[in-house]
Scaffold this active site. Structure first.
Site, PDB file in Angstrom:
ATOM      1  N   ASP A  18       0.945  -1.286  -0.096  1.00  0.00           N
ATOM      2  CA  ASP A  18      -0.178   0.074  -0.120  1.00  0.00           C
ATOM      3  C   ASP A  18       0.990   1.250   0.208  1.00  0.00           C
ATOM      4  O   ASP A  18       1.545   1.420   0.963  1.00  0.00           O
ATOM      5  CB  ASP A  18      -0.995   0.020   1.240  1.00  0.00           C
ATOM      6  CG  ASP A  18      -1.884   1.291   1.368  1.00  0.00           C
ATOM      7  OD1 ASP A  18      -1.616   2.329   0.605  1.00  0.00           O
ATOM      8  OD2 ASP A  18      -2.512   1.302   2.193  1.00  0.00           O
ATOM      9  N   LYS A  64      -0.030  11.752 -16.307  1.00  0.00           N
ATOM     10  CA  LYS A  64      -0.983  13.028 -16.259  1.00  0.00           C
ATOM     11  C   LYS A  64      -2.151  12.575 -15.457  1.00  0.00           C
ATOM     12  O   LYS A  64      -2.463  11.342 -15.632  1.00  0.00           O
ATOM     13  CB  LYS A  64      -1.265  13.565 -17.576  1.00  0.00           C
ATOM     14  CG  LYS A  64      -1.882  12.671 -18.259  1.00  0.00           C
ATOM     15  CD  LYS A  64      -2.876  13.234 -19.369  1.00  0.00           C
ATOM     16  CE  LYS A  64      -4.197  13.391 -18.728  1.00  0.00           C
ATOM     17  NZ  LYS A  64      -5.271  12.475 -19.097  1.00  0.00           N
ATOM     18  N   HIS A  87       0.780  11.011 -23.405  1.00  0.00           N
ATOM     19  CA  HIS A  87       0.907   9.934 -24.559  1.00  0.00           C
ATOM     20  C   HIS A  87       0.541  10.205 -26.093  1.00  0.00           C
ATOM     21  O   HIS A  87       0.928   9.592 -27.064  1.00  0.00           O
ATOM     22  CB  HIS A  87      -0.082   8.642 -24.419  1.00  0.00           C
ATOM     23  CG  HIS A  87      -1.322   8.323 -24.686  1.00  0.00           C
ATOM     24  ND1 HIS A  87      -2.348   9.296 -23.741  1.00  0.00           N
ATOM     25  CD2 HIS A  87      -2.348   8.366 -25.718  1.00  0.00           C
ATOM     26  CE1 HIS A  87      -3.736   9.362 -24.248  1.00  0.00           C
ATOM     27  NE2 HIS A  87      -3.473   8.605 -25.294  1.00  0.00           N
ATOM     28  N   LYS A 135       2.247   9.400 -30.237  1.00  0.00           N
ATOM     29  CA  LYS A 135       1.709   8.878 -31.434  1.00  0.00           C
ATOM     30  C   LYS A 135       2.364   9.194 -32.843  1.00  0.00           C
ATOM     31  O   LYS A 135       2.783  10.177 -33.042  1.00  0.00           O
ATOM     32  CB  LYS A 135       0.126   9.470 -31.618  1.00  0.00           C
ATOM     33  CG  LYS A 135      -0.841   8.918 -30.459  1.00  0.00           C
ATOM     34  CD  LYS A 135      -2.258   9.643 -30.868  1.00  0.00           C
ATOM     35  CE  LYS A 135      -2.990   9.606 -29.553  1.00  0.00           C
ATOM     36  NZ  LYS A 135      -3.832   8.350 -29.468  1.00  0.00           N
ATOM     37  N   GLU A 146     -14.299  11.663 -29.006  1.00  0.00           N
ATOM     38  CA  GLU A 146     -14.259  10.290 -28.656  1.00  0.00           C
ATOM     39  C   GLU A 146     -15.706   9.683 -28.528  1.00  0.00           C
ATOM     40  O   GLU A 146     -16.797  10.439 -28.240  1.00  0.00           O
ATOM     41  CB  GLU A 146     -13.785  10.081 -27.321  1.00  0.00           C
ATOM     42  CG  GLU A 146     -12.453  10.611 -26.879  1.00  0.00           C
ATOM     43  CD  GLU A 146     -11.776  10.087 -25.866  1.00  0.00           C
ATOM     44  OE1 GLU A 146     -11.448   9.253 -25.609  1.00  0.00           O
ATOM     45  OE2 GLU A 146     -11.843  11.064 -24.751  1.00  0.00           O
ATOM     46  N   ASP A 173      -8.566  16.978 -18.281  1.00  0.00           N
ATOM     47  CA  ASP A 173      -8.239  15.575 -18.842  1.00  0.00           C
ATOM     48  C   ASP A 173      -7.472  15.780 -19.965  1.00  0.00           C
ATOM     49  O   ASP A 173      -6.805  14.697 -20.395  1.00  0.00           O
ATOM     50  CB  ASP A 173      -9.527  14.835 -18.670  1.00  0.00           C
ATOM     51  CG  ASP A 173      -9.234  13.304 -19.122  1.00  0.00           C
ATOM     52  OD1 ASP A 173      -8.117  12.478 -18.418  1.00  0.00           O
ATOM     53  OD2 ASP A 173      -9.865  12.685 -20.134  1.00  0.00           O
ATOM     54  N   HIS A 230      -3.206  17.089 -23.920  1.00  0.00           N
ATOM     55  CA  HIS A 230      -3.096  16.990 -25.053  1.00  0.00           C
ATOM     56  C   HIS A 230      -3.188  17.818 -26.139  1.00  0.00           C
ATOM     57  O   HIS A 230      -2.402  17.848 -26.987  1.00  0.00           O
ATOM     58  CB  HIS A 230      -4.025  15.537 -25.401  1.00  0.00           C
ATOM     59  CG  HIS A 230      -3.815  14.291 -24.528  1.00  0.00           C
ATOM     60  ND1 HIS A 230      -2.723  13.910 -24.012  1.00  0.00           N
ATOM     61  CD2 HIS A 230      -4.882  13.530 -23.851  1.00  0.00           C
ATOM     62  CE1 HIS A 230      -3.024  12.992 -22.974  1.00  0.00           C
ATOM     63  NE2 HIS A 230      -4.170  12.689 -23.162  1.00  0.00           N
ATOM     64  N   LYS A 273     -16.394  13.510 -25.030  1.00  0.00           N
ATOM     65  CA  LYS A 273     -16.839  12.149 -25.085  1.00  0.00           C
ATOM     66  C   LYS A 273     -18.394  11.948 -25.512  1.00  0.00           C
ATOM     67  O   LYS A 273     -19.221  12.647 -25.426  1.00  0.00           O
ATOM     68  CB  LYS A 273     -16.786  11.594 -23.144  1.00  0.00           C
ATOM     69  CG  LYS A 273     -15.086  11.641 -23.175  1.00  0.00           C
ATOM     70  CD  LYS A 273     -14.927  10.741 -21.833  1.00  0.00           C
ATOM     71  CE  LYS A 273     -13.587  10.958 -21.208  1.00  0.00           C
ATOM     72  NZ  LYS A 273     -12.577  10.180 -22.308  1.00  0.00           N
TER      73      LYS A 273
HETATM   74  C1  BG6 Z   1      -6.297   9.968 -21.858  1.00  0.00           C
HETATM   75  C2  BG6 Z   1      -7.532  10.475 -21.164  1.00  0.00           C
HETATM   76  O1  BG6 Z   1      -5.251  11.059 -21.269  1.00  0.00           O
HETATM   77  O2  BG6 Z   1      -6.464  10.056 -23.168  1.00  0.00           O
HETATM   78  C3  BG6 Z   1      -8.936   9.523 -21.404  1.00  0.00           C
HETATM   79  O3  BG6 Z   1      -7.385  10.644 -19.700  1.00  0.00           O
HETATM   80  C4  BG6 Z   1      -8.929   9.838 -23.003  1.00  0.00           C
HETATM   81  O4  BG6 Z   1      -9.851  10.281 -21.004  1.00  0.00           O
HETATM   82  C5  BG6 Z   1      -7.672   9.283 -23.666  1.00  0.00           C
HETATM   83  O5  BG6 Z   1     -10.031   8.935 -23.162  1.00  0.00           O
HETATM   84  C6  BG6 Z   1      -7.709   9.241 -25.029  1.00  0.00           C
HETATM   85  O6  BG6 Z   1      -6.465   8.647 -25.697  1.00  0.00           O
HETATM   86  P1  BG6 Z   1      -6.750   8.101 -27.228  1.00  0.00           P
HETATM   87  O7  BG6 Z   1      -5.333   7.795 -27.249  1.00  0.00           O
HETATM   88  O8  BG6 Z   1      -7.536   6.827 -27.050  1.00  0.00           O
HETATM   89  O9  BG6 Z   1      -6.961   9.097 -27.994  1.00  0.00           O
END
Ligand code: BG6
Length: 484
Positions: free
Chosen positions: A89, A151, A181, A185, A219, A238, A243, A334
């Site tokens: 933990d 993040k 991330h 890409k 999304e 988020d 991003h 979303k």
């Molecule tokens: C993440 C978010 O960083 O990126 C998510 O926390 C989101 O909410 C995701 O769905 C989207 O990533 P990707 O690569 O699927 O576009």
């Protein structure tokens, strides 16, 4: 490049991110035989699992999340043999001596030569400081160690500074890898190559020729079982703070002197300049330039009513010589109609209409960079419709689809980024000053929404989002480019 053995510890080792992204990313490296010999992967979590139980859990996750044609018995066997699990933990002071024992016990390393230790913190950022302190107390932080931070780092500027300070007391900045991330890409890296390894774009990549830029990350999925985290964060924290602003930076930045080699800061310096040039959105500017939305079934999905936004659209401006007066429209949400991430660079009309007698339509030139799905690029042009008689103008496009142009599958972002962490290459990771500059820009928007009680406007799942997002552009005489 032969890398020394690595001890890759994942805090949050049984979590969603670890099972869906990190372990599949490590598996792909294993499949390509890129993991350094002697690498161990240590999942740390509160689950009462032994090594065998963890291996089973990870194997099941790999079957679910790795492409079927990539599942190879040999690679699976090699990867699972590297796995260990430690029940701990991280919020408590107990049990850390077992991690110490495991990490110090490397019979394959000569005395004094330690493995590269990578600590991946896939847990809430409030735990980053305490984990770093414990690692330090145990003497597990050496100059070869790296720490990877997921993040969002903090929830606003002050808390992100606190987290960065806490981590920075233990690790030097060169050892800290803050992951976004999107920077891993292929299509995003390709944006850099397209801009800077070709000559034809640069002369027109400015306010003289560019009318505006649109960045969309749409999304179809909802929040699913991440509601606990997401409801505290919302789409601005988020997605936009990280991003979308990173994408904006790559579109807007000046050419760095190098990309690659040891010039890890060249790209990051240029991105920082863009973040610092963003016109602040404060007070009632926020009301005019932002749209906050929520899909109508969000509260039901979550299990309680909420005022957190699941959609944001906004109008940003980069106040510098190159971009003065060019709006950058950003939107993300979303449960929208499509799963699609694109950058649209929309150019101005030609200065002089040379075909006044022609029939047909002209549309402004536009470069569409499709990040996902179906990575590619389209340059929208006006062409002559074939046929005798007068000139008839017709929209046409030059299309480049990565799947058609290259045989290679694009690696998943985490695969690429984890390899960079192992190699110690930080170019595609966010520096502290970038993260804080991004929070500094986003924070007044959050503050205004809060102070003025701006409730999200509702939109139906499976649509383009709230109509207010259309009006944001319509006020400027523009429209979103849909479904390219
Ligand atoms: C993440 C978010 O960083 O990126 C998510 O926390 C989101 O909410 C995701 O769905 C989207 O990533 P990707 O690569 O699927 O576009």
């Amino acid at each position: 490049l032969v890398l020394p053995p690595c001890d890759f510890t994942v805090f949050g080792g049984t979590g969603d991110l670890a099972l869906r992204k990190l372990l599949p990313g490590l598996y792909e490296q294993e499949r390509r035989r890129q993991l350094p010999a002697g690498t161990r992967i240590i999942g740390v979590s509160r689950s009462p699992l032994d090594d065998a139980g963890y291996r089973d859990l990870v194997t099941r996750a790999l079957f679910e999340h790795v492409a079927e044609d990539h599942l190879e018995a040999g690679a699976l066997h090699r990867l699972t043999a590297r796995l260990h699990h430690l029940t701990l933990d991280v919020g408590s002071a107990e049990g850390w001596d077992r991690l110490h024992g495991l990490l110090k016990d490397r019979p394959d390393r000569p005395a004094g030569e330690e493995a590269t230790r990578i600590h991946y913190l896939a847990v809430a950022s409030g735990l980053f400081g305490p984990i770093c302190d414990r690692l330090d107390d145990l003497g597990l932080v050496t100059p070869q160690c790296r720490v990877v931070l997921e993040k969002p780092i903090g929830a606003d500027l002050a808390s992100s500074r606190q987290v960065n300070d806490a981590v920075g007391r233990v690790f030097e900045e060169r050892q800290i890898f803050r992951i976004d991330h999107y920077l891993g890409k292929e299509s995003v890296q390709n944006l850099l190559v397209t801009r800077f390894a070709n000559v034809f774009l640069e002369p027109i990549w400015n306010s003289r020729w560019v009318d505006h830029v649109q960045i969309t990350v749409a999304e179809t999925l909802g929040v699913g079982d991440r509601g606990g985290y997401y409801d505290q964060a919302g789409a601005l924290r988020d997605m936009v703070q990280n991003h979308l602003l990173q994408l904006l930076c790559l579109v807007a930045m000046e050419p760095p002197s190098y990309v690659g080699g040891d010039a890890h800061d060249a790209v990051r310096d240029e991105k920082l300049k863009v973040l610092r040039a963003l016109a602040p959105l404060t007070g009632d500017d926020v009301d005019r330039a932002t749209v906050r939305g929520q899909y109508t079934t969000y509260g039901t999905e979550l299990g309680h009513p909420s005022t957190t936004e699941t959609f944001v659209a906004l109008r940003a401006e980069v106040q510098n010589w190159r971009w003065s007066g060019v709006p950058f429209y950003l939107r993300t949400g979303k449960r929208l109609a499509r799963q699609e991430s694109t950058i649209e660079v929309v150019f101005k009309e030609p200065p002089h209409a040379m075909f006044p007698d022609s029939e047909g339509v002209t549309t402004p030139n536009r470069l569409t960079i499709r990040m996902q799905p179906d990575e590619g690029m389209q340059l929208h042009l006006t062409a002559k419709h074939p046929g005798p008689g007068g000139i008839r103008l017709h929209p046409a496009s030059l299309d480049l689809s990565w799947a058609e142009a290259f045989d290679e599958r694009s690696p998943e972002p985490y695969e690429r980024l984890l390899r960079d962490v192992m190699r110690g290459v930080p170019t595609l990771f966010m520096r502290r000053d970038e993260v804080e500059a991004a929070w500094g820009w986003v924070e007044p928007i959050l503050a205004r929404w809060h102070e003025a009680g701006v409730e999200p406007v509702r939109y139906h799942p499976g649509t383009e989002g709230p109509a207010a997002a259309e009006r944001l552009l319509a006020r400027d005489g523009r429209t979103w480019q849909e479904g390219t």
